[in-house]
Design an enzyme around this catalytic site. Sequence first.
Site, PDB file in Angstrom:
ATOM      1  N   GLU A  78      10.897  15.901  14.637  1.00 56.25           N
ATOM      2  CA  GLU A  78      11.234  15.788  13.211  1.00 56.25           C
ATOM      3  C   GLU A  78      10.407  16.791  12.406  1.00 56.25           C
ATOM      4  O   GLU A  78       9.186  16.843  12.546  1.00 56.25           O
ATOM      5  CB  GLU A  78      10.925  14.368  12.716  1.00 56.25           C
ATOM      6  CG  GLU A  78      11.293  14.161  11.266  1.00 56.25           C
ATOM      7  CD  GLU A  78      10.877  12.789  10.734  1.00 56.25           C
ATOM      8  OE1 GLU A  78       9.741  12.362  11.007  1.00 56.25           O
ATOM      9  OE2 GLU A  78      11.691  12.160  10.036  1.00 56.25           O
TER      10      GLU A  78
ATOM     11  N   LYS B  49       0.869  -1.189   0.000  1.00 57.84           N
ATOM     12  CA  LYS B  49       0.000   0.000   0.000  1.00 57.84           C
ATOM     13  C   LYS B  49       0.899   1.231   0.000  1.00 57.84           C
ATOM     14  O   LYS B  49       1.445   1.621   1.014  1.00 57.84           O
ATOM     15  CB  LYS B  49      -0.903   0.000   1.243  1.00 57.84           C
ATOM     16  CG  LYS B  49      -2.226   0.644   1.024  1.00 57.84           C
ATOM     17  CD  LYS B  49      -2.443   2.097   1.279  1.00 57.84           C
ATOM     18  CE  LYS B  49      -1.826   2.944   2.301  1.00 57.84           C
ATOM     19  NZ  LYS B  49      -1.629   4.316   1.779  1.00 57.84           N
TER      20      LYS B  49
ATOM     21  N   GLU C 106      10.242   1.129  10.202  1.00 57.20           N
ATOM     22  CA  GLU C 106      11.312   2.115   9.985  1.00 57.20           C
ATOM     23  C   GLU C 106      10.648   3.476  10.083  1.00 57.20           C
ATOM     24  O   GLU C 106       9.815   3.829   9.244  1.00 57.20           O
ATOM     25  CB  GLU C 106      11.939   1.907   8.610  1.00 57.20           C
ATOM     26  CG  GLU C 106      12.665   0.581   8.491  1.00 57.20           C
ATOM     27  CD  GLU C 106      13.331   0.381   7.127  1.00 57.20           C
ATOM     28  OE1 GLU C 106      13.172   1.231   6.241  1.00 57.20           O
ATOM     29  OE2 GLU C 106      13.996  -0.637   6.965  1.00 57.20           O
TER      30      GLU C 106
ATOM     31  N   CYS D 268      14.455  10.853   5.838  1.00 61.62           N
ATOM     32  CA  CYS D 268      14.432  10.414   7.240  1.00 61.62           C
ATOM     33  C   CYS D 268      15.830  10.324   7.834  1.00 61.62           C
ATOM     34  O   CYS D 268      16.029  10.553   9.022  1.00 61.62           O
ATOM     35  CB  CYS D 268      13.739   9.063   7.338  1.00 61.62           C
ATOM     36  SG  CYS D 268      14.493   7.827   6.264  1.00 61.62           S
TER      37      CYS D 268
END
Length: 488
Positions: free
Chosen positions: A387, A182, A257, A290
């Site tokens: 982040e 997905k 992750e 990331c």
Amino acid sequence: MTSPRVNVDGVDVSPDHFINGRRVASKHTFEDRSPLDWTWKLADVARGTSLEADLAVRAALTAFPPWAALGVDGRGVFLDRLANLIDDHIESIAHVECLDMAMLEDSLRLRVIARGARNFRAYAQLARDYEARRWSSNGTDNVVLRHSAGPTVVITPWNAPFMLSTWKCAPALAAGNTVILKPAEWSPLSCSLLMDLVDEAELPPGVFNVVQGFGEEVGAALVNDKRVRRISFTGSPETGRIIGEAAAKNLVPFTAELGGKGPFIVFADADLDAAAEKAAVMFDDAGQVCLAGTRLLVEESIFDAFVARLRVATSQHVLGDSRDASTTISPLIHPEHFSRVKGFVDRARAHGDTILFGGDEVSHQGLWFQPTVIEPLSNNSEVVQREIFGPVLTLQRFADEDNAVRLANSTPYGLSAVIYTSSHERAERVGQKVLAGTVWVNCFLVRDLTAPFGGIGISGIGREGGDYALDFYSDLTTLQIKEGTTHG
Ligand code: NAD
């Protein structure tokens, strides 16, 4: 029912799912727009529901036994063929992904899409190379066997969608699992192109499926399905927690992750020019990476010298259309994400953090944001602790090695770290103390696909890469045979 293919600037793309070897449309669609020009609608993409999730899981379940039975060599033939087809279609995939998520077209063409092919090739080979561990103990001969686990759901984020999806799907398929992928709803098209190649490579129907749609709808239906035997997720820690709950409820092995807030530590003995140039690389892909080292930690004695160099290196960046070879900074993916990034910078300003350079959106029509460096009031500032996933770095000073390590380890994240020093001893010493899944010294983004990859803290659960991934996607059995058991 299938929808007509859409012409995306010269490339034909199916807006449908790919389930059981066929294109499948949905009753509803969602709009997919280009970050390069938000008025440009690329496609109306199938908006999957629990109906399509069920179809895909059923297909994957049926396809699983024969795919697993093919063995590593049989599966490797298909995966190598798929890798070759990806190599043949790099240009068109790169072009569509550039329009869809605005990553630089040259970088996609020259590097990123080819990595997708490498993922399939490398995992097909690693699965073939597996040498079962054999040893004797307690009066038995032991061997560790890998069994294919079953239907696997892979959920991926919008940044580098093709590469990240193949990174997860390749080991799952090589291990003998069937896959339902997905992709993220903000950049769904390159994974649809991948399914054309899966079809051309003649993977058996149901072995590799894609369902498109929103995370809370079709994504949630997939991860909550009891028939699924592995869940592999890349995305934000917030979504990771939700998917982790579903995995826990059904006792399904789950790997995640997640986000990063990596330190970029510059010691006084470092090559300052190289360090500053690499620090400016953290703005690439508009900082939507990331692994980026977004917290610059610089030794006090060279702080001013480093900042002067960073200012020069940052000024070389060119904001522009991601299709132009001269562009180095692309727009952000989506107006919602743009507002999120801008919100961080606006709050930092209001909170009293110092914007050293950048700090503004470039145009109200476009989604470009200036490369920005912020000197925070304290280590507790939001811009240091959360982040941002945009072209925004923080800059802090440290007095000594202990202080550098303390600052490096002071956020809940632990995905990656970058260290610049000329001392090998320091590299080993600090590298061992920094809490991160990957620590790069005097380099960045150098990857060996056999190395473990993942995060510490809220940056992830489990490890992918090489045999770590193949083990995750397998059920391991220890077979113990009493010594002296006769052959024949
Ligand atoms: P996200 O968590 O919002 O979405 C990721 C995927 O999860 C999407 O496909 C989304 O549709 C799906 N999803 C959302 N809710 C769901 C639910 N309830 N059930 C099932 N699926 C659901 O992340 P994003 O904004 O797409 O990506 C950015 C994040 O990904 C950043 O935090 C970034 O650091 C992280 N990331 C991590 C890595 C890594 O390797 N560690 C790599 C790339 C991106």
